[in-house]
Design an enzyme around this catalytic site. Sequence first.
Site: not given
Ligand code: UD2
Length: 316
Positions: A145, A174
Amino acid sequence: MKKYIVTGGAGFIGSTLVNHLPEDSMIVVVDDLSMGSLNNIEKKKNIKFIQGSVTDEKLMSKIFYEDQFDYIFHLAAIASVADSVERPLETHQVNFESVLMLLELIRKYQKNLKRLIFSSSAAVYGDEPTLPKQEESIIRPLTPYAVDKFAAEQYVLNYNHLYGIPTSAVRFFNVYGPNQNPESPYSGVISILVNCYKKLLSGQPASFSLFGDGSQSRDFVYVDDVIQALLLIASKEETLGRQFNVGTGKSITLNELIRVIDDELGVKLPVQYKDERAGDIKDSVADISRLLSIGFESEYTIQSGMKNYLKSENLV
Ligand code: UD2
């Protein structure tokens, strides 16, 4: 009359953009409805919806041959990082090849284009720990990605330098807000959280799985601020051939975020702490000086953005 095309225009950010565009314009939306929904788009006469994939060369050629556009927002993507690790070839076609094809179609048919905006991602910075992330920071794309987003972004910007095509790119941090699809485990964490709160408030069993100890932090930016940034970048000369971080410049931990929503709703969400997600980045925050330098003014804090989102879900 201005003509816009928004790919991914039924998705989360795309539909919010489409709903914000001026009434006296013509808007073409291309979306395969894989993640998006027609319900996201307000019913207006000036919107023409085309169901199809941005990888369909015949379809895309026809669209660009038939109409001259002023603005192209290429927001269609397979937005799941995990999906790109599972299916690198398929996601590459959508996240990279469609962009190169689009650039060539523009070179061929779109002589009056004012701007192409391409949606890249903070994922390009990878796990390099220096914060906040500046556009010139070290790039370390770690997943298909992120590699595709970075490669596509570089093509987009170089088409400006090489062929004079008016392009800019944005690196989303985000993004959150209404119309974000919460159905996948890799959907934005705020959309998943809001779903949990909905269950809790309607008396159903609800529990949120938090991966890690909740001390990880993110730069959560409200979708309306993102739309402001997109339109501003599209309107300025000095943004040509450049990429822009789109965030707030501030980060919040997941534990703090849950506290903010708990306080707003007057409840306490049950949280189950699970193992950290493989490949998770600990902290992420944007340096938005470049965006501020063209006149961007964030209108939302995490508190006011969350309040708006919860209102739109009839939770407050
Ligand atoms: C974001 C982007 C991704 C990529 C990445 C780059 C989104 C949705 N995703 O991922 O596309 O660009 O940044 O770094 O914007 N979490 C939980 N429980 C859940 C879901 C998530 O604890 O049910 C945690 C997850 O493990 C992470 C945080 O929440 O630590 C944010 O997760 P995310 O999937 O919203 O976004 P991210 O930053 O991982």
